[in-house]
Design a protein around this motif. Structure first.
Motif, PDB file in Angstrom:
ATOM      1  N   LYS A  14       0.859  -1.185   0.000  1.00 53.94           N
ATOM      2  CA  LYS A  14       0.000   0.000   0.000  1.00 53.94           C
ATOM      3  C   LYS A  14       0.893   1.233   0.000  1.00 53.94           C
ATOM      4  N   TYR A  15       0.430   2.283  -0.637  1.00 55.78           N
ATOM      5  CA  TYR A  15       1.224   3.503  -0.681  1.00 55.78           C
ATOM      6  C   TYR A  15       0.320   4.728  -0.705  1.00 55.78           C
ATOM      7  N   ALA A  16       0.895   5.856  -0.306  1.00 55.98           N
ATOM      8  CA  ALA A  16       0.149   7.125  -0.290  1.00 55.98           C
ATOM      9  C   ALA A  16       1.144   8.264  -0.145  1.00 55.98           C
ATOM     10  N   LEU A  17       0.702   9.445  -0.536  1.00 55.00           N
ATOM     11  CA  LEU A  17       1.437  10.663  -0.219  1.00 55.00           C
ATOM     12  C   LEU A  17       0.861  11.228   1.067  1.00 55.00           C
ATOM     13  N   ILE A  18       1.716  11.526   2.037  1.00 54.89           N
ATOM     14  CA  ILE A  18       1.270  12.084   3.307  1.00 54.89           C
ATOM     15  C   ILE A  18       2.188  13.248   3.661  1.00 54.89           C
ATOM     16  N   ASN A  19       1.581  14.364   4.108  1.00 53.83           N
ATOM     17  CA  ASN A  19       2.412  15.492   4.527  1.00 53.83           C
ATOM     18  C   ASN A  19       2.565  15.494   6.046  1.00 53.83           C
ATOM     19  N   GLU A  20       3.307  16.482   6.546  1.00 56.74           N
ATOM     20  CA  GLU A  20       3.657  16.483   7.964  1.00 56.74           C
ATOM     21  C   GLU A  20       2.476  16.729   8.894  1.00 56.74           C
ATOM     22  N   VAL A  21       1.332  17.186   8.341  1.00 53.87           N
ATOM     23  CA  VAL A  21       0.142  17.363   9.178  1.00 53.87           C
ATOM     24  C   VAL A  21      -0.851  16.222   8.967  1.00 53.87           C
ATOM     25  N   MET A  22      -0.354  15.120   8.395  1.00 51.33           N
ATOM     26  CA  MET A  22      -1.095  13.856   8.298  1.00 51.33           C
ATOM     27  C   MET A  22      -2.197  13.865   7.248  1.00 51.33           C
ATOM     28  N   ASP A  23      -2.134  14.793   6.294  1.00 53.27           N
ATOM     29  CA  ASP A  23      -3.068  14.751   5.168  1.00 53.27           C
ATOM     30  C   ASP A  23      -2.603  13.667   4.203  1.00 53.27           C
ATOM     31  N   ILE A  24      -3.507  12.782   3.845  1.00 52.63           N
ATOM     32  CA  ILE A  24      -3.165  11.646   2.992  1.00 52.63           C
ATOM     33  C   ILE A  24      -3.849  11.787   1.635  1.00 52.63           C
ATOM     34  N   SER A  25      -3.131  11.404   0.573  1.00 51.34           N
ATOM     35  CA  SER A  25      -3.697  11.499  -0.776  1.00 51.34           C
ATOM     36  C   SER A  25      -3.008  10.476  -1.672  1.00 51.34           C
ATOM     37  N   ASN A  26      -3.565  10.315  -2.869  1.00 49.95           N
ATOM     38  CA  ASN A  26      -2.971   9.435  -3.887  1.00 49.95           C
ATOM     39  C   ASN A  26      -2.757   8.008  -3.378  1.00 49.95           C
ATOM     40  N   ASN A  27      -3.749   7.504  -2.653  1.00 48.17           N
ATOM     41  CA  ASN A  27      -3.651   6.135  -2.146  1.00 48.17           C
ATOM     42  C   ASN A  27      -3.640   5.134  -3.294  1.00 48.17           C
ATOM     43  N   GLY A  28      -2.989   4.025  -3.056  1.00 45.62           N
ATOM     44  CA  GLY A  28      -3.021   2.947  -4.031  1.00 45.62           C
ATOM     45  C   GLY A  28      -2.420   1.684  -3.447  1.00 45.62           C
ATOM     46  N   LYS A  29      -2.502   0.601  -4.191  1.00 45.49           N
ATOM     47  CA  LYS A  29      -1.852  -0.628  -3.757  1.00 45.49           C
ATOM     48  C   LYS A  29      -1.527  -1.489  -4.965  1.00 45.49           C
ATOM     49  N   VAL A  30      -0.467  -2.281  -4.824  1.00 43.00           N
ATOM     50  CA  VAL A  30      -0.051  -3.226  -5.857  1.00 43.00           C
ATOM     51  C   VAL A  30       0.307  -4.532  -5.159  1.00 43.00           C
ATOM     52  N   PRO A  31       0.281  -5.644  -5.872  1.00 43.16           N
ATOM     53  CA  PRO A  31       0.671  -6.910  -5.245  1.00 43.16           C
ATOM     54  C   PRO A  31       2.130  -6.888  -4.786  1.00 43.16           C
ATOM     55  N   THR A  32       2.385  -7.483  -3.638  1.00 44.30           N
ATOM     56  CA  THR A  32       3.759  -7.609  -3.149  1.00 44.30           C
ATOM     57  C   THR A  32       4.471  -8.709  -3.928  1.00 44.30           C
ATOM     58  N   PRO A  33       5.637  -8.416  -4.505  1.00 40.75           N
ATOM     59  CA  PRO A  33       6.383  -9.473  -5.200  1.00 40.75           C
ATOM     60  C   PRO A  33       6.744 -10.610  -4.244  1.00 40.75           C
ATOM     61  N   VAL A  34       6.567 -11.819  -4.692  1.00 44.62           N
ATOM     62  CA  VAL A  34       6.916 -12.978  -3.869  1.00 44.62           C
ATOM     63  C   VAL A  34       8.181 -13.650  -4.394  1.00 44.62           C
ATOM     64  N   THR A  35       8.780 -13.060  -5.420  1.00 40.25           N
ATOM     65  CA  THR A  35       9.879 -13.700  -6.131  1.00 40.25           C
ATOM     66  C   THR A  35      11.252 -13.336  -5.588  1.00 40.25           C
ATOM     67  N   SER A  36      11.573 -12.031  -5.504  1.00 39.32           N
ATOM     68  CA  SER A  36      12.935 -11.645  -5.145  1.00 39.32           C
ATOM     69  C   SER A  36      12.976 -10.217  -4.639  1.00 39.32           C
ATOM     70  N   ARG A  37      14.067  -9.871  -3.967  1.00 39.67           N
ATOM     71  CA  ARG A  37      14.285  -8.502  -3.499  1.00 39.67           C
ATOM     72  C   ARG A  37      14.453  -7.540  -4.669  1.00 39.67           C
ATOM     73  N   GLU A  38      15.005  -8.032  -5.782  1.00 32.73           N
ATOM     74  CA  GLU A  38      15.155  -7.179  -6.961  1.00 32.73           C
ATOM     75  C   GLU A  38      13.795  -6.736  -7.490  1.00 32.73           C
ATOM     76  N   ASP A  39      12.840  -7.664  -7.503  1.00 32.20           N
ATOM     77  CA  ASP A  39      11.489  -7.319  -7.947  1.00 32.20           C
ATOM     78  C   ASP A  39      10.823  -6.352  -6.974  1.00 32.20           C
ATOM     79  N   LEU A  40      11.114  -6.507  -5.688  1.00 30.17           N
ATOM     80  CA  LEU A  40      10.564  -5.577  -4.695  1.00 30.17           C
ATOM     81  C   LEU A  40      11.095  -4.170  -4.939  1.00 30.17           C
ATOM     82  N   ILE A  41      12.401  -4.042  -5.142  1.00 28.58           N
ATOM     83  CA  ILE A  41      13.004  -2.729  -5.394  1.00 28.58           C
ATOM     84  C   ILE A  41      12.392  -2.095  -6.628  1.00 28.58           C
ATOM     85  N   GLU A  42      12.221  -2.861  -7.687  1.00 26.66           N
ATOM     86  CA  GLU A  42      11.670  -2.303  -8.921  1.00 26.66           C
ATOM     87  C   GLU A  42      10.195  -1.925  -8.751  1.00 26.66           C
ATOM     88  N   THR A  43       9.452  -2.696  -7.975  1.00 25.12           N
ATOM     89  CA  THR A  43       8.048  -2.356  -7.721  1.00 25.12           C
ATOM     90  C   THR A  43       7.935  -1.016  -6.997  1.00 25.12           C
TER      91      THR A  43
END
Length: 302
Positions: A14-43
């Motif tokens: 899960k990911y989002a943009l959040i500022n220092e006063v806790m306003d959250i925006s641009n939420n989204g999510k993608v599947p977590t790679p189960v293959t390798s750390r390289e795939d995680l970094i690229e995701t």
């Protein structure tokens, strides 16, 4: 300040943009790679590519984390992260300030700063997901321990013979997938056809077999809450994770705790159990709190 805040889970990132006063925006999510750390970094890199004007990246992730050095000593549910200097590698792909911290510790930071543990001197947080995240607040601060694993309750053994096998460590017995396995066995169906949404749908409509699964599940949880309270004596224990949004989940935990205290032959302090204010977003908000604290400490050193 805008921070790209990322919560790496066993199933989704899960990911989002959040500022220092806790306003959250641009939420989204993608599947977590189960293959390798390289795939995680690229995701993560592809998410960063969408928001390159951010002031930094704050990451919540499973495992035993040395946040000062950006090092994942043990990856928890994502074993490919074992012995991995994630921050160093990710910086090559995303050249902005990066802070990483264990997911439950992030949740505890969110709850201690602006959530259900605000103004609580000593508290404990439990996050129910793929496994169970745990974190301790001591003297209003996140307590990490000598090996950065303070609060890591997933690895408590539940076996009477004391051997911590895969099947009997608490994280595998009382993570959300375990409840799904109980339900699938009770209904004699394939566990791959079951998720938490399905289980709680049946619980909330009064399905007796589903309720029996919840009773067994929460009784095991109550046993460890009793133990945590006895050992650490926190003022409050906050429950988070996806299933914490289900009121019946906390209700059954409390009922089982009440039964335990009623049968205890000693007059011991009783656990006060509450839900996390931020529910399933506690990790995101807490990752931001950890990032901001880290940046503040760096500024003081300079």
């Amino acid at each position: 300040m805008k921070v790209l805040t990322i919560d790496i889970g066993g199933t989704f990132i899960k990911y989002a943009l959040i500022n220092e006063v806790m306003d959250i925006s641009n939420n989204g999510k993608v599947p977590t790679p189960v293959t390798s750390r390289e795939d995680l970094i690229e995701t993560i890199g592809k998410i960063y590519d969408e928001y390159k004007d951010v002031d930094g990246i704050a990451i919540s992730m499973p495992g035993i984390i040395d946040s000062e050095n950006g090092y994942c000593a043990m990856g928890g549910a994502l074993k490919y992260n074992d012995d991995f200097y994630l921050r160093h590698t990710l910086y090559k792909r995303c050249p902005v300030p990066i802070h990483i911290e264990n997911d439950a510790k992030c949740a505890a930071m969110a709850e201690a700063a602006v959530g259900s543990l605000k103004d609580v001197k000593d508290g404990f947080v439990l996050i129910f997901g793929t496994m169970i995240g745990g974190a301790m607040i001591k003297d209003h601060k996140l307590h990490k321990g000598k090996h950065f694993s303070a609060g890591e309750v997933s690895y408590i053994t539940t076996s009477h013979n004391g051997l911590p096998t895969f099947e009997n460590v608490w994280g595998n017995r009382c993570g959300t997938p375990y409840l799904c396995r109980l339900y699938a066995d009770k209904k004699n169906i394939d566990v791959h056809d079951v998720d938490g949404i399905k289980v709680f749908h049946d619980i909330n409509k009064g399905d007796e077999e589903a309720i029996q699964c919840l009773q067994q599940f929460t009784k095991e949880i109550a046993v460890q809450l009793f133990n945590i309270q006895t050992i650490l004596d926190p003022e409050k224990i906050a429950i988070g994770g996806g299933i914490s949004v289900q009121p019946v989940f906390l209700e059954y935990i409390k009922n089982n705790l009440k039964e335990m205290y009623a049968s205890c032959p000693y007059d011991v302090p009783q656990a006060q159990v509450v839900t996390c204010k931020f529910f399933n977003d506690a990790n995101l908000y807490g990752a931001l709190q950890c990032f901001l604290l880290d940046e503040k400490e760096k500024a003081l050193i300079v």
